[in-house]
Write a protein that holds these residues in place. Structure first.
Motif, short mmCIF file in Angstrom:
data_model
loop_
_atom_site.label_atom_id
_atom_site.label_comp_id
_atom_site.label_asym_id
_atom_site.label_seq_id
_atom_site.Cartn_x
_atom_site.Cartn_y
_atom_site.Cartn_z
N PHE A 38 0.83 -1.20 0.00
CA PHE A 38 0.00 0.00 0.00
C PHE A 38 0.87 1.26 0.00
N SER A 39 1.95 1.24 0.76
CA SER A 39 2.85 2.40 0.81
C SER A 39 3.51 2.64 -0.54
N ASP A 40 4.01 1.57 -1.16
CA ASP A 40 4.67 1.71 -2.47
C ASP A 40 3.66 2.10 -3.55
N LEU A 41 2.45 1.56 -3.46
CA LEU A 41 1.41 1.92 -4.44
C LEU A 41 1.08 3.41 -4.32
N SER A 42 0.98 3.91 -3.08
CA SER A 42 0.71 5.33 -2.87
C SER A 42 1.86 6.18 -3.40
N LEU A 43 3.10 5.74 -3.17
CA LEU A 43 4.26 6.46 -3.71
C LEU A 43 4.20 6.53 -5.23
N ALA A 44 3.90 5.41 -5.85
CA ALA A 44 3.86 5.36 -7.32
C ALA A 44 2.73 6.23 -7.87
N LEU A 45 1.61 6.30 -7.17
CA LEU A 45 0.45 7.07 -7.65
C LEU A 45 0.62 8.56 -7.44
N ALA A 46 1.15 8.96 -6.27
CA ALA A 46 1.12 10.38 -5.90
C ALA A 46 2.50 11.00 -5.68
N GLY A 47 3.55 10.21 -5.71
CA GLY A 47 4.87 10.73 -5.35
C GLY A 47 5.38 11.81 -6.27
N ARG A 48 4.97 11.80 -7.54
CA ARG A 48 5.49 12.77 -8.52
C ARG A 48 4.69 14.07 -8.54
N SER A 96 14.15 9.33 -7.03
CA SER A 96 14.86 8.11 -6.65
C SER A 96 14.10 7.28 -5.62
N ARG A 97 13.16 7.92 -4.88
CA ARG A 97 12.41 7.21 -3.83
C ARG A 97 11.09 6.66 -4.34
N ILE A 98 10.75 6.94 -5.61
CA ILE A 98 9.45 6.54 -6.15
C ILE A 98 9.60 5.25 -6.95
N PRO A 99 8.94 4.18 -6.57
CA PRO A 99 9.03 2.94 -7.34
C PRO A 99 8.18 3.00 -8.60
N ALA A 100 8.52 2.17 -9.56
CA ALA A 100 7.73 2.09 -10.80
C ALA A 100 6.42 1.36 -10.52
N MET A 101 5.33 1.88 -11.08
CA MET A 101 4.03 1.26 -10.87
C MET A 101 4.01 -0.19 -11.34
N ALA A 102 4.62 -0.45 -12.50
CA ALA A 102 4.63 -1.82 -13.03
C ALA A 102 5.33 -2.76 -12.07
N ALA A 153 3.63 -5.88 -10.14
CA ALA A 153 4.20 -7.21 -10.40
C ALA A 153 4.52 -7.93 -9.09
N LYS A 154 5.00 -7.18 -8.11
CA LYS A 154 5.33 -7.78 -6.80
C LYS A 154 4.10 -7.99 -5.92
N GLY A 155 3.09 -7.10 -6.06
CA GLY A 155 1.99 -7.13 -5.09
C GLY A 155 0.62 -7.40 -5.64
N TRP A 156 0.51 -7.92 -6.86
CA TRP A 156 -0.82 -8.16 -7.45
C TRP A 156 -1.66 -9.09 -6.58
N PHE A 157 -1.01 -9.99 -5.88
CA PHE A 157 -1.75 -10.98 -5.09
C PHE A 157 -2.50 -10.33 -3.92
N VAL A 158 -2.07 -9.12 -3.49
CA VAL A 158 -2.76 -8.43 -2.40
C VAL A 158 -4.17 -8.00 -2.83
N VAL A 159 -4.35 -7.77 -4.12
CA VAL A 159 -5.65 -7.34 -4.64
C VAL A 159 -6.65 -8.49 -4.65
N VAL A 160 -6.16 -9.72 -4.78
CA VAL A 160 -7.05 -10.88 -4.93
C VAL A 160 -8.02 -11.04 -3.76
N PRO A 161 -7.55 -11.03 -2.50
CA PRO A 161 -8.53 -11.21 -1.41
C PRO A 161 -9.60 -10.12 -1.37
N PHE A 162 -9.26 -8.90 -1.81
CA PHE A 162 -10.28 -7.85 -1.86
C PHE A 162 -11.32 -8.15 -2.93
N ALA A 163 -10.85 -8.69 -4.07
CA ALA A 163 -11.79 -9.08 -5.12
C ALA A 163 -12.69 -10.21 -4.64
N VAL A 164 -12.10 -11.17 -3.92
CA VAL A 164 -12.89 -12.27 -3.36
C VAL A 164 -13.91 -11.75 -2.36
#
Length: 639
Positions: free
Chosen positions: A207-217, A335-341, A345-356
């Motif tokens: 969630f932290s990295d996703l927020s960085l990728a979405l709003a960090g720039r 340099s502190r912002i990770p790439a969204m892709a 790629a690392k955390g797609w599985f976190v979305v699955v339980p929410f979809a379930v």
């Protein structure tokens, strides 16, 4: 002295016992929520399962909380002995409950002894974990039940004999082991397991990295990251304080480094974390109690809470953006912002339980606890192959998630147990009728006055109680008169829930704001006041959806779109006035104009002269955009 030497063998044994008790609580809740006794053909009363979890929760509290609140002296052998008494009491109650629940009048002495022991243990554990607030309220209700025949007027009722009162409080299914405790055990615990398993598999980092990728720039990226991360994680944890502690450790230093003042950084984090209690899809424990009180599907509560939650977080996002513009706060270092892709790629599985979870709730119409267990199962299976940090989940991490879920449930279980007694006594003693009569009379004179009184009482009670306790009590006292006076039931209950939540931000006892202030090194009281300034829409939105149920998806589609659109415009311009920045810094008269026009645009469609006031407000906002736009300066483009 080394850390190993500092922990005595007896303390180590106590910690292991606490872990076992927490695991038993969690597993008992899972067994009942999964309907396993039914599948096995076992006849088990729900109250027996609730009493197992309650006795374990009381024992955990006695073994982990000192006798004097705030004391550094840990529990000793006496406390451990009392914890053993709590476990023995729970075992006896589980064994004897089927007999006592059906034939209590044939066993008066046994019922009285068990009830007396249970009440003393519950009061002591509530005192240790939450202080005196709930105990004082219970004491006042008990006094009323004992002496109500001595009163006159609407408050007069038939007094209850002390021995019958005591056995009712503990043994009656409408009291201690009633609906409130059932929700805490059967529904809340599976969601706590999901939250803890997400933590163990790296969900918080995702969630932290996703927020960085979405709003960090974007401008003021650090503040926006805090808002997005706290919204995402808060919707899972449902606890303002734990959300601050989890995400604030990352976001508060990031905001301070980015240029936000310490108290502003702490206030943004506290506000965003508090809103998680009402952020779908999971929300806080109170949402499940709300669904139970209204006898509606949990999915309806999620849908009703969606637009108010969006308004709240949009306002926070706007504040972070405009405050960054006013103070010249830039984006986060690239340099502190990770790439969204890479993050996905690392955390797609976190979305699955929410979809379930969402599929179970809205497509298959499952009970929330069943959908949560399927979500837990899906996440566990995926974690056997992948975690966010790489590798697979270890057996120890799964055990830790089960133990932490049990420990996280302790406070909710104790609150719901004593609140269940209070609610049962409200009904049994006739107090709910007397109080309701006065509130209805107040509302007949002025509904807005009743709403203001209810809001103030919610915030005042929240200074000594968590949101769950405030909602349980006020939903029994204040919500029925509001409904009787014509309010939509969902509006009335969400109104109470919102203002119970806001006590976390409102001085003088703003727990979430004070925790964040401590982490930021900021003055606690000034942080609380800053949080109120930042989270101002949360104090207004409940009045909006009371006047315009379309904000709760109660109305035609065009009414919902109109209410949401005008509310978003109003929130933007009022926030611009609060911050003092639109295209650039604005003076006091322009700020007043922004707040006035924004408030007019916020005027709910269901209120008197709604369309005229809204039209004037929207026209005024459009005019201010033209008059205040001097030209966009470099580096100040909105994010």
């Amino acid at each position: 002295m080394s850390d190993s030497a500092a922990v005595s063998p007896s303390a180590t044994r106590a910690m292991k016992i606490v872990a076992v008790l927490a695991a038993i609580s969690t597993l008992a809740a899972v067994v009942w929520s999964s309907s396993l006794p039914l599948w096995l053909g076992l006849r088990v009363y729900s109250e027996q399962v609730l009493l197992i979890v309650l006795s374990c929760s009381m024992a955990i509290t006695l073994m982990t909380r000192p006798r004097r609140r705030g004391s550094s002296r840990p529990p000793d052998r006496f406390d451990h002995g009392v914890a053993l008494v709590a476990l023995i009491w729970g075992a006896v109650m589980v064994i004897r409950f089927p007999v006592l629940s059906q034939n209590v009048f044939y066993h008066p002495t046994e019922a009285l002894i068990l009830s007396s022991v249970g009440i003393v243990l519950l009061l002591e554990t509530v005192r240790r974990s939450m202080g005196w607030a709930l105990i004082v309220i219970l004491g006042l209700v008990v006094l009323y039940a004992l002496f109500s025949s001595n009163l006159s007027g609407p408050m007069q009722s038939r007094s209850i004999r002390w021995d019958r009162l005591l056995t009712f409080m503990v043994l009656d299914s409408a009291s201690l082991a009633g609906a409130a405790l059932y929700i805490a055990v059967a529904v809340v615990v599976p969601f706590l397991i999901l939250a803890q398993l997400l933590l163990q598999t790296g969900g918080s980092a995702f969630f932290s990295d996703l927020s960085l990728a979405l709003a960090g720039r974007k401008r003021g990226g650090a503040g926006k990251i805090a808002i997005l991360g706290s919204a995402l994680f808060g919707s899972v944890s449902g606890s303002a304080v734990s959300n601050v502690a989890s995400t604030g450790a990352i976001t508060i230093p990031l905001m301070k480094d980015g240029g936000y003042r310490p108290r502003t950084a702490a206030a943004i984090e506290a506000s965003a974390s508090t809103g998680g209690q009402l952020m779908p899809p999971i929300m806080g424990a109170s949402a499940f109690l709300l669904a139970e009180n209204l006898q509606v599907a949990y999915g309806e509560v999620v849908l009703a809470a969606l637009i108010p939650s969006i308004l709240f977080y949009v306002a926070l996002y706007i504040f972070a953006d405009l405050e960054a513009g006013r103070r010249g706060i830039a984006s986060v270092e690239p340099s502190r912002i990770p790439a969204m892709a890479g993050v996905m790629a690392k955390g797609w599985f976190v979305v699955v339980p929410f979809a379930v979870l969402l599929g179970g709730l809205f497509v298959l119409n499952m009970r929330p606890e069943t959908a949560a267990l399927y979500a837990v199962l899906s996440l566990f299976v995926l974690s056997l192959f992948k975690t966010y940090e790489g590798g697979r989940i270890k057996a120890s991490a799964l055990v830790e998630a089960i133990v932490k879920a049990g420990r996280s449930a302790v406070e909710v279980v104790l609150i719901c147990a004593i609140a269940g007694i209070i609610i049962g006594l409200f009904s049994r003693s006739g107090l709910s009728f007397g109080m309701g009569f006065f509130l209805v009379k107040l509302g007949e004179g002025s509904l807005i006055l009743l709403l203001l009184v209810t809001a103030a009482v919610c915030i005042l009670m929240g200074m000594g109680l968590p949101t769950v306790g405030v909602y349980l009590l006020l939903s029994t006292l204040a919500a029925p008169p509001l409904i009787e006076l014509g309010l939509n039931p969902m509006s009335a209950h969400l109104f109470v829930l919102y203002f119970g939540m806001l006590s976390m931000l409102t001085p003088p006892v703003a727990i979430a704001a004070f925790v964040a202030a401590n982490m930021a090194g900021a003055p606690p009281m000034r942080t609380g006041l800053e949080a109120v300034r930042i989270a101002w829409p949360a104090f207004v939105v409940p009045f909006l959806f009371v006047a315009s149920p379309a904000l709760l998806f109660d109305g035609a589609w065009w009414q919902v779109v109109l209410a949401l659109g005008t509310a978003l415009v109003g929130v933007y311009f009022v926030t611009a006035g609060v911050v003092g920045f639109l295209w650039g810094t604005v003076g006091p008269f322009a700020r007043l104009a922004l707040i006035t026009c924004g408030a007019a645009a916020l005027w709910p469609p269901g209120a008197p002269m709604a369309f005229g006031v809204m039209a004037v407000g929207l026209a005024g906002c459009a005019l201010l955009v033209v008059l205040l736009r001097p030209g966009v300066r470099p580096g100040q483009a909105a994010g």
